[in-house]
Design a protein around this motif. Sequence first.
Motif: not given
Length: 129
Positions: A28-32, A56-60
């Motif tokens: 997981p990587k949080e993108q803001c 923010c949203r979490t991208e995998y």
Amino acid sequence: NDVQEPVTSVVPVQKCYTKPRKSCQQVPKEQCKEVPKEDCKDVPREKCEQVPRQECRTEYRQACYTHHRAVTKYEDKQECRTIQDRVEKKVPREVCNSVPRKECKQVPYNETEYKSETSCATVHERRCS
């Protein structure tokens, strides 16, 4: 005389290698990012301003790793194949000579008087080193 000469032969050789194990997992990587939103303080809307807010949203993403590890005797992770391999050895070459040797023996010529004569012959003996 120790003469060495190269002798090339083709022999079957089994070559084995361990297949690397690949493992993958979702990371997981949080993108803001900042997004402007309208913020109104009074009702009715007389005084509104653009206020930056973070969304923010979490991208995998998939992360994969290759593991090279030792193979135990209980695992069958090795792959082997037989190849024809050239092998060159230095083999001592045998050097032989013919050596003459004189050989003599007593030969009876008169049996009643027990007389004999000496008969000699040259014998060639093969000697190798």
